[in-house]
Each structure stands twice: as C-alpha cells, then as structure tokens.
Scaffold this active site. Structure first.
Site, PDB file in Angstrom:
ATOM      1  N   ASN A 117      36.065  47.411  38.995  1.00 26.42           N
ATOM      2  CA  ASN A 117      36.611  48.567  39.720  1.00 26.42           C
ATOM      3  C   ASN A 117      38.046  48.343  40.198  1.00 26.42           C
ATOM      4  O   ASN A 117      38.510  48.995  41.127  1.00 26.42           O
ATOM      5  CB  ASN A 117      35.691  48.949  40.902  1.00 26.42           C
ATOM      6  CG  ASN A 117      35.360  47.757  41.783  1.00 26.42           C
ATOM      7  OD1 ASN A 117      36.041  46.740  41.711  1.00 26.42           O
ATOM      8  ND2 ASN A 117      34.341  47.882  42.613  1.00 26.42           N
ATOM      9  N   ARG A 256      39.278  44.147  52.599  1.00 27.49           N
ATOM     10  CA  ARG A 256      38.115  44.044  53.481  1.00 27.49           C
ATOM     11  C   ARG A 256      38.574  44.305  54.916  1.00 27.49           C
ATOM     12  O   ARG A 256      39.631  43.802  55.341  1.00 27.49           O
ATOM     13  CB  ARG A 256      37.472  42.650  53.412  1.00 27.49           C
ATOM     14  CG  ARG A 256      36.628  42.405  52.172  1.00 27.49           C
ATOM     15  CD  ARG A 256      35.406  43.329  52.079  1.00 27.49           C
ATOM     16  NE  ARG A 256      34.660  43.154  50.846  1.00 27.49           N
ATOM     17  CZ  ARG A 256      34.721  43.965  49.787  1.00 27.49           C
ATOM     18  NH1 ARG A 256      35.508  45.029  49.802  1.00 27.49           N
ATOM     19  NH2 ARG A 256      33.969  43.735  48.718  1.00 27.49           N
ATOM     20  N   GLN A 285      29.870  47.667  57.992  1.00 30.22           N
ATOM     21  CA  GLN A 285      29.591  48.881  57.221  1.00 30.22           C
ATOM     22  C   GLN A 285      28.105  49.143  57.179  1.00 30.22           C
ATOM     23  O   GLN A 285      27.359  48.207  56.879  1.00 30.22           O
ATOM     24  CB  GLN A 285      30.163  48.731  55.810  1.00 30.22           C
ATOM     25  CG  GLN A 285      31.673  48.661  55.821  1.00 30.22           C
ATOM     26  CD  GLN A 285      32.291  48.660  54.429  1.00 30.22           C
ATOM     27  OE1 GLN A 285      33.489  48.510  54.302  1.00 30.22           O
ATOM     28  NE2 GLN A 285      31.512  48.813  53.388  1.00 30.22           N
ATOM     29  N   HIS A 309      33.954  53.598  52.613  1.00 30.10           N
ATOM     30  CA  HIS A 309      34.191  52.648  51.524  1.00 30.10           C
ATOM     31  C   HIS A 309      33.782  53.268  50.177  1.00 30.10           C
ATOM     32  O   HIS A 309      32.616  53.264  49.818  1.00 30.10           O
ATOM     33  CB  HIS A 309      33.366  51.380  51.803  1.00 30.10           C
ATOM     34  CG  HIS A 309      33.706  50.230  50.915  1.00 30.10           C
ATOM     35  ND1 HIS A 309      33.187  48.970  51.093  1.00 30.10           N
ATOM     36  CD2 HIS A 309      34.532  50.130  49.840  1.00 30.10           C
ATOM     37  CE1 HIS A 309      33.664  48.166  50.164  1.00 30.10           C
ATOM     38  NE2 HIS A 309      34.481  48.850  49.383  1.00 30.10           N
TER      39      HIS A 309
HETATM   40  P1  NAI Z   1      41.236  38.613  42.414  1.00 32.40           P
HETATM   41  O1  NAI Z   1      40.366  37.424  42.555  1.00 32.40           O
HETATM   42  O2  NAI Z   1      41.653  39.048  41.047  1.00 32.40           O
HETATM   43  O3  NAI Z   1      42.566  38.448  43.271  1.00 32.40           O
HETATM   44  C1  NAI Z   1      42.569  37.995  44.583  1.00 32.40           C
HETATM   45  C2  NAI Z   1      43.915  37.337  44.849  1.00 32.40           C
HETATM   46  O4  NAI Z   1      43.999  37.065  46.255  1.00 32.40           O
HETATM   47  C3  NAI Z   1      44.092  36.029  44.106  1.00 32.40           C
HETATM   48  O5  NAI Z   1      45.323  36.045  43.408  1.00 32.40           O
HETATM   49  C4  NAI Z   1      44.094  34.992  45.220  1.00 32.40           C
HETATM   50  O6  NAI Z   1      44.908  33.855  44.941  1.00 32.40           O
HETATM   51  C5  NAI Z   1      44.637  35.800  46.382  1.00 32.40           C
HETATM   52  N1  NAI Z   1      44.343  35.197  47.686  1.00 32.40           N
HETATM   53  C6  NAI Z   1      43.213  34.619  48.126  1.00 32.40           C
HETATM   54  N2  NAI Z   1      43.379  34.155  49.370  1.00 32.40           N
HETATM   55  C7  NAI Z   1      44.644  34.447  49.739  1.00 32.40           C
HETATM   56  C8  NAI Z   1      45.413  34.217  50.894  1.00 32.40           C
HETATM   57  N3  NAI Z   1      44.918  33.515  51.932  1.00 32.40           N
HETATM   58  N4  NAI Z   1      46.667  34.669  50.928  1.00 32.40           N
HETATM   59  C9  NAI Z   1      47.202  35.326  49.876  1.00 32.40           C
HETATM   60  N5  NAI Z   1      46.534  35.565  48.728  1.00 32.40           N
HETATM   61  C10 NAI Z   1      45.267  35.131  48.663  1.00 32.40           C
HETATM   62  O7  NAI Z   1      40.454  39.804  43.160  1.00 32.40           O
HETATM   63  P2  NAI Z   1      40.640  41.372  42.978  1.00 32.40           P
HETATM   64  O8  NAI Z   1      39.797  41.855  41.867  1.00 32.40           O
HETATM   65  O9  NAI Z   1      42.092  41.680  42.971  1.00 32.40           O
HETATM   66  O10 NAI Z   1      39.964  41.890  44.330  1.00 32.40           O
HETATM   67  C11 NAI Z   1      40.495  41.512  45.587  1.00 32.40           C
HETATM   68  C12 NAI Z   1      39.588  41.996  46.695  1.00 32.40           C
HETATM   69  O11 NAI Z   1      39.621  43.416  46.769  1.00 32.40           O
HETATM   70  C13 NAI Z   1      38.100  41.691  46.510  1.00 32.40           C
HETATM   71  O12 NAI Z   1      37.782  40.362  46.851  1.00 32.40           O
HETATM   72  C14 NAI Z   1      37.468  42.689  47.432  1.00 32.40           C
HETATM   73  O13 NAI Z   1      37.399  42.163  48.743  1.00 32.40           O
HETATM   74  C15 NAI Z   1      38.432  43.864  47.398  1.00 32.40           C
HETATM   75  N6  NAI Z   1      37.873  45.006  46.651  1.00 32.40           N
HETATM   76  C16 NAI Z   1      37.686  46.191  47.312  1.00 32.40           C
HETATM   77  C17 NAI Z   1      37.094  47.252  46.689  1.00 32.40           C
HETATM   78  C18 NAI Z   1      36.928  48.575  47.373  1.00 32.40           C
HETATM   79  O14 NAI Z   1      36.143  49.424  46.900  1.00 32.40           O
HETATM   80  N7  NAI Z   1      37.602  48.823  48.469  1.00 32.40           N
HETATM   81  C19 NAI Z   1      36.596  47.161  45.284  1.00 32.40           C
HETATM   82  C20 NAI Z   1      36.967  45.905  44.652  1.00 32.40           C
HETATM   83  C21 NAI Z   1      37.530  44.862  45.339  1.00 32.40           C
END
Ligand code: NAI
Length: 358
Positions: A117, A256, A285, A309
């Site tokens: 997503n 989040r 939530q 959400h």
């Molecule tokens: P991803 O794993 O592709 O990217 C996450 C990035 O965050 C990585 O590059 C990582 O190095 C970076 N990261 C981790 N800790 C960090 C920190 N302390 N400081 C800076 N960067 C940091 O994940 P993706 O697919 O981009 O998703 C990210 C988040 O988005 C998910 O974990 C989820 O919490 C949220 N999400 C929300 C949705 C919604 O419906 N609102 C749906 C899908 C994801």
C-alpha cells in the site's frame, strides 16, 4: 491448524462492497481456501482486554493475522502466553503493534505484505500536504455552512511551489512522496534517514540528505513522517523538536501516531508554531472521541487534516494485501521460502533495518 485474524468490522459497507477484503465480514477472501485444507479460521474485531476473542484465541493459535488499521496489540505478555504461535502476518505494512523484540526472543516470525500500500499512502501524503498548504478544509467547511468570505481563507493559503519539503524516513513511501512532488517545483526536497538513498535514486528526485534531524526540520516548510514506529522513533517529534521547526511549517504524518507527541503537536498547532497537521494515524486506534487531534486548530481556526486510518486501505490496496497474505500463508503451509522483502523477523532475528539500527 488454528489461524486467528483480527480485522476491522466493515458493517453494512462490507456487506455491500465485497472488495472491502480487510474486514471481519469479507475475511481477506481466504476462509473457503483455508477451510478446504482443514484449517480453522477465527476472525474477530474484538481485541481489547483479557476476555476479548483476540486474547482468548491467541493462547493456542499457530498463525496470527492482524491489520494496522485496527491493531491487535500483541504485547510481550501475550507473546509469552501464546503457546503455539509460530508466525504473525500483517495484512498491510507496519508491524509496530507487535512486540517485535519479544517475537525475536521466542522465535516467532513476523511478516508484512511489503509494498502493498505504499503508493496508496504516498498519494495520501501529497494530498494532505496540498490541503494544508492551500487551506482546503476550512474553505470547504465555509461552503457547507453557506458562507462566502474569500479573504478569510486566502489569508492562510499558499502555493506548494517554491517551498522546502523534507521527509523523515525515505524508504518505499518517503521516496514515492518525493517522486510525486517532482512536478510541483518545490524549492528543495530533503530527507533524513540513517540509510543513504542510492546515488541514482537521490539524483532522480533531486533530494539532499540532511544528517541531523533538528537541522532538517529547521529548513523545511513541510515535513512528512514516513519511518516505522520503533524504539528510536517513538515520540521523535516532541515539544523540543517542534521548537526547531520553522514557524508556521506544516506537518503530515501517515506513518504512526506515536511518532509524534500528541499533546506537543496540539499545543504547537494552537500556538501557531506549526500552521497545520494532517494524517490518518493515531497513538491508539480506534482513537478516543476526545482525542485532541480530532478538533485541534491553528489560531485562524484551520490547519487540521486528520482522518481515520485509511490511507493504506483503499480498495486497490486491499486487493494487494489480501493476495499477499494468502501468498505468505501458502509459503508457510508448504515450507517454501518467503519473499525476503516481506520478512520483518526471521528465525530469531530482525531481517530488516527499517525497525531501527541494531
Ligand atoms: P520502508 O521500510 O520501505 O522505509 C522505512 C524507512 O524509514 C527506511 O528507509 C528506514 O531506514 C527509515 N527509518 C527507520 N528508522 C528511522 C529513523 N529513526 N530515522 C529516520 N529514518 C528511519 O517502509 P515503508 O513501506 O516506506 O513504510 C513506512 C511506514 O509507513 C510503515 O512502517 C508504517 O508505519 C507506515 N505505513 C502507514 C500506512 C497507512 O495506512 N497510514 C500504510 C503503510 C505504511
């Protein structure tokens, strides 16, 4: 095999719209398939407290399916009580509702439908940036009220062109946001992440990495949060960091809720330190009716773009994550290797760096 799925209830919408696959009614479309193989599937939205379906059936389930949209919180205590649990599957992306460290210790695997997503969310981020910068919500509310006072809206409406936009976290979603901002001619696109973008990827979006978070936020007109929630990001955007934001900056968080301090954000918006806050994620939530983010406003009575959400649960996304859950289960049943990108916790260890540097 006993499989427990905690999903959100879709009510009459899910009866009428069968593509709402992530609901307790439509059950990811996997009930017949599972039962034809002799598995038992328990599906419920009842997730809080020791008497809930979740907390009763987790005691002997082998597979747990959860969704970030209505998170079944698998705490350390529940991990310890779950005698048969081998694998947790997140129908979507983001497994922070699961105590990942406890799963590592107990050898429970955790998988997500990585990428399912990310476009859905990136589109929502761009929409939220625009609706804050252009002061859309108060303008629409004015029209519904029957009023017409252009200057009351225009006094706080701007163009995105020429603004500096920064993302905290530049993985799949953060990068897609930067890609989608290309035609807006922003002044600069910045990112903060402990992982460097590959040189060709950063060149393609003309983005500059900023190594220090305070330094990043002090340069940005718009900040978007796109990192997972883990020990290193809980409360990352707090009262102290908000002081370093440019006065009147806009903040969008679809990652989040608990990454941003709820009271500090509400206070910064009320004081005009930030001009707007938008997103779809909440620290708990469903969010309580009196959660400050439901009604908080900037001094001009606008600046709130909060929604429930749903950014990552469009019908297109639901089709992708339902198919992804089925494929993960199929691999599990037949002993086939899982897609490496879907593995958050493998056999006794983290398989990704996204949930913190270890
Ligand atoms: P991803 O794993 O592709 O990217 C996450 C990035 O965050 C990585 O590059 C990582 O190095 C970076 N990261 C981790 N800790 C960090 C920190 N302390 N400081 C800076 N960067 C940091 O994940 P993706 O697919 O981009 O998703 C990210 C988040 O988005 C998910 O974990 C989820 O919490 C949220 N999400 C929300 C949705 C919604 O419906 N609102 C749906 C899908 C994801």
């Amino acid at each position: 095999m006993k499989i427990l799925a905690i999903l959100y209830s879709g009510g009459s919408a899910a009866e009428e719209e069968k593509r709402l696959l992530g609901t307790t009614e439509n059950q990811l479309g996997i009930r017949d398939w599972l039962e034809s193989q002799g598995h038992e599937l328990i599906v419920s939205d009842d997730k809080e407290g020791p008497g809930s379906i979740f907390q009763q059936h987790i005691l002997d389930a082998e597979v747990l399916i959860t969704t970030p949209f209505h998170p079944g919180y698998l705490t350390r205590d529940l991990v310890e009580k779950s005698k048969n649990l081998k694998i947790c599957v997140t129908a979507g992306v983001g497994s922070d509702h699961i105590d990942l460290n406890a799963c590592v210790e107990k050898g429970i695997e955790v998988l997500e439908v990585t990428g399912s997503n990310v476009v859905s969310v990136a589109e929502h981020v761009v929409m939220s940036i625009l609706l804050l910068v252009r002061n859309f919500v108060p303008a629409h509310e004015m029209i519904e009220r029957g009023d017409w006072q252009v200057s009351d809206i225009a006094r706080n409406a701007f163009d995105l062109e020429g603004k500096v936009v920064g993302t905290i976290g530049c993985g799949r979603i953060g990068y897609r946001v930067l890609q989608r901002l290309q035609p807006f001619n922003c002044k600069e696109l910045l990112y903060y992440d402990y992982a460097d973008l590959p040189a060709d990827a950063s060149k393609a979006v003309n983005a500059r990495r900023v190594a220090d978070l305070k330094d990043l936020v002090s340069q940005c007109d718009v900040i978007t949060v796109n990192c997972p929630l883990h020990e290193g990001t809980r409360n990352l955007v707090n009262a102290e960091l908000l002081k370093h934001f440019k006065k009147g900056a806009w903040l969008v968080n679809t990652a989040r809720g608990a990454i941003c301090d709820k009271d500090a954000v509400a206070a910064a918006l009320k004081a005009g330190q930030i001009n707007g806050y938008a997103g779809d994620v909440w620290n708990v939530q469903p969010s309580p009716k009196d959660h400050p983010w439901r009604t908080m406003k900037n001094p001009l009575g606008g600046g709130n773009g909060m929604v429930p959400h749903y950014s990552g649960t469009t019908l297109d996304a639901q089709a992708r994550y339902a198919a992804g859950v089925k494929s993960i289960l199929e691999n599990y049943f037949t002993g086939k290797p899982q897609e490496p990108a879907n593995i958050i916790i493998g056999k006794g260890k983290y398989a990704t760096k996204a949930y913190g540097q270890r």
